[in-house]
Design a protein around this motif. Structure first.
Motif, PDB file in Angstrom:
ATOM      1  N   ASP A  44       0.811  -1.213   0.000  1.00  0.00           N
ATOM      2  CA  ASP A  44       0.000   0.000   0.000  1.00  0.00           C
ATOM      3  C   ASP A  44       0.856   1.280   0.000  1.00  0.00           C
ATOM      4  O   ASP A  44       0.587   2.212  -0.738  1.00  0.00           O
ATOM      5  N   LEU A  45       1.860   1.378   0.816  1.00  0.00           N
ATOM      6  CA  LEU A  45       2.763   2.530   0.950  1.00  0.00           C
ATOM      7  C   LEU A  45       2.042   3.834   1.284  1.00  0.00           C
ATOM      8  O   LEU A  45       2.552   4.923   1.040  1.00  0.00           O
ATOM      9  N   GLY A  46       0.847   3.731   1.821  1.00  0.00           N
ATOM     10  CA  GLY A  46       0.123   4.891   2.317  1.00  0.00           C
ATOM     11  C   GLY A  46      -0.465   5.800   1.263  1.00  0.00           C
ATOM     12  O   GLY A  46      -0.931   6.890   1.587  1.00  0.00           O
ATOM     13  N   LEU A  47      -0.447   5.415   0.003  1.00  0.00           N
ATOM     14  CA  LEU A  47      -0.999   6.255  -1.064  1.00  0.00           C
ATOM     15  C   LEU A  47      -2.519   6.247  -1.019  1.00  0.00           C
ATOM     16  O   LEU A  47      -3.142   5.210  -0.851  1.00  0.00           O
ATOM     17  N   VAL A 131      -2.204  13.450  -5.240  1.00  0.00           N
ATOM     18  CA  VAL A 131      -1.853  12.283  -4.438  1.00  0.00           C
ATOM     19  C   VAL A 131      -1.834  12.691  -2.974  1.00  0.00           C
ATOM     20  O   VAL A 131      -1.231  13.685  -2.588  1.00  0.00           O
ATOM     21  N   THR A 132      -2.535  11.917  -2.183  1.00  0.00           N
ATOM     22  CA  THR A 132      -2.521  12.140  -0.734  1.00  0.00           C
ATOM     23  C   THR A 132      -2.017  10.880  -0.067  1.00  0.00           C
ATOM     24  O   THR A 132      -1.907   9.818  -0.697  1.00  0.00           O
ATOM     25  N   PHE A 133      -1.725  11.002   1.215  1.00  0.00           N
ATOM     26  CA  PHE A 133      -1.151   9.885   1.959  1.00  0.00           C
ATOM     27  C   PHE A 133      -1.999   9.583   3.185  1.00  0.00           C
ATOM     28  O   PHE A 133      -2.673  10.461   3.713  1.00  0.00           O
ATOM     29  N   ALA A 134      -1.920   8.324   3.617  1.00  0.00           N
ATOM     30  CA  ALA A 134      -2.672   7.878   4.786  1.00  0.00           C
ATOM     31  C   ALA A 134      -2.182   8.575   6.049  1.00  0.00           C
ATOM     32  O   ALA A 134      -2.919   8.692   7.016  1.00  0.00           O
ATOM     33  N   PRO A 136       1.355  11.384   7.600  1.00  0.00           N
ATOM     34  CA  PRO A 136       2.553  12.143   7.236  1.00  0.00           C
ATOM     35  C   PRO A 136       3.812  11.279   7.135  1.00  0.00           C
ATOM     36  O   PRO A 136       4.724  11.604   6.379  1.00  0.00           O
ATOM     37  N   GLY A 137       3.855  10.196   7.847  1.00  0.00           N
ATOM     38  CA  GLY A 137       5.015   9.297   7.783  1.00  0.00           C
ATOM     39  C   GLY A 137       5.214   8.712   6.389  1.00  0.00           C
ATOM     40  O   GLY A 137       6.354   8.538   5.937  1.00  0.00           O
ATOM     41  N   TRP A 138       4.120   8.414   5.710  1.00  0.00           N
ATOM     42  CA  TRP A 138       4.197   7.877   4.350  1.00  0.00           C
ATOM     43  C   TRP A 138       4.740   8.922   3.379  1.00  0.00           C
ATOM     44  O   TRP A 138       5.503   8.614   2.471  1.00  0.00           O
ATOM     45  N   HIS A 139       4.327  10.162   3.588  1.00  0.00           N
ATOM     46  CA  HIS A 139       4.821  11.261   2.764  1.00  0.00           C
ATOM     47  C   HIS A 139       6.324  11.433   2.979  1.00  0.00           C
ATOM     48  O   HIS A 139       7.090  11.579   2.015  1.00  0.00           O
ATOM     49  N   VAL A 140       6.757  11.400   4.209  1.00  0.00           N
ATOM     50  CA  VAL A 140       8.181  11.531   4.544  1.00  0.00           C
ATOM     51  C   VAL A 140       8.970  10.376   3.929  1.00  0.00           C
ATOM     52  O   VAL A 140      10.081  10.578   3.399  1.00  0.00           O
ATOM     53  N   LEU A 141       8.412   9.168   3.968  1.00  0.00           N
ATOM     54  CA  LEU A 141       9.099   8.011   3.380  1.00  0.00           C
ATOM     55  C   LEU A 141       9.307   8.198   1.878  1.00  0.00           C
ATOM     56  O   LEU A 141      10.396   7.958   1.364  1.00  0.00           O
ATOM     57  N   LEU A 142       8.262   8.644   1.184  1.00  0.00           N
ATOM     58  CA  LEU A 142       8.394   8.858  -0.257  1.00  0.00           C
ATOM     59  C   LEU A 142       9.441   9.934  -0.559  1.00  0.00           C
ATOM     60  O   LEU A 142      10.287   9.767  -1.441  1.00  0.00           O
ATOM     61  N   VAL A 143       9.405  11.025   0.182  1.00  0.00           N
ATOM     62  CA  VAL A 143      10.391  12.094  -0.006  1.00  0.00           C
ATOM     63  C   VAL A 143      11.794  11.560   0.262  1.00  0.00           C
ATOM     64  O   VAL A 143      12.728  11.813  -0.507  1.00  0.00           O
TER      65      VAL A 143
END
Length: 173
Positions: A44-47, A131-134, A136-143
């Motif tokens: 899933d990766l929080g997307l 694109v949104t994330f489940a 903030p941690g998922w957003h940080v991971l992608l960045v």
């Protein structure tokens, strides 16, 4: 008659910084490749919104990751002997000297292309539009996985420049 081993080292050694930079290139591409492989595997990766990846899309994503890493690994040829002389085990070309511009032109073009590609792709970074994330941690991971890609173009350009200088100093350019 085969050439003695001493002829395979025709140039001075590359500078330490260039060796370090060349080895860093595959490492800066690795996090994004791993992120994409997880995505292709259906993680899933929080997307949000999340949709399952189809076979064709997964194949493309895996192929992109493999090709990106393979291209990054080619940077090592600019600081290794096989970037000066084709390894003997390669049919037809084995043992021949690599024409300097056969390495310099694709490497310089690659650095320029990467700068344009990542400059365009990261123009609104770290905002991802729709694109949104489940969380903030998922957003940080992608960045964290994609931000190192910004180093690929300058590292490749610097290593290419060092390769050109060594070949020029040896009178081969």
């Amino acid at each position: 008659m085969t050439a003695p081993l001493t002829e395979t080292r025709t140039l001075s050694r590359p500078p330490r910084w260039a060796v370090f930079a060349a080895h860093a290139v595959p490492l800066v591409t690795l996090p994004s490749g791993i992120w994409r492989l997880f995505l292709a595997a259906g993680v899933d990766l929080g997307l949000r919104p999340y949709h399952a990846i189809g076979f064709g899309e997964a194949t493309y994503i895996v192929g992109l990751s493999v090709v990106s890493e393979a291209l990054a690994l080619l940077t090592l040829g600019l600081v290794r002997p096989w970037g000066e002389r084709v390894p003997r085990w390669i049919p037809v070309l084995g043992g021949r000297r690599v024409a300097p511009y056969a390495a310099i032109v694709p490497a310089a073009a690659g650095a320029l292309a990467l700068a344009v590609i990542w400059g365009y792709a990261f123009r609104g970074f770290p905002d991802f539009g729709t694109v949104t994330f489940a969380g903030p941690g998922w957003h940080v991971l992608l960045v964290a996985c994609y931000l190192p890609l910004l180093l690929w173009a300058p590292l490749l350009a610097a290593v290419t420049w060092a390769y050109w200088r060594r070949r020029r100093a040896a009178g081969q350019v």
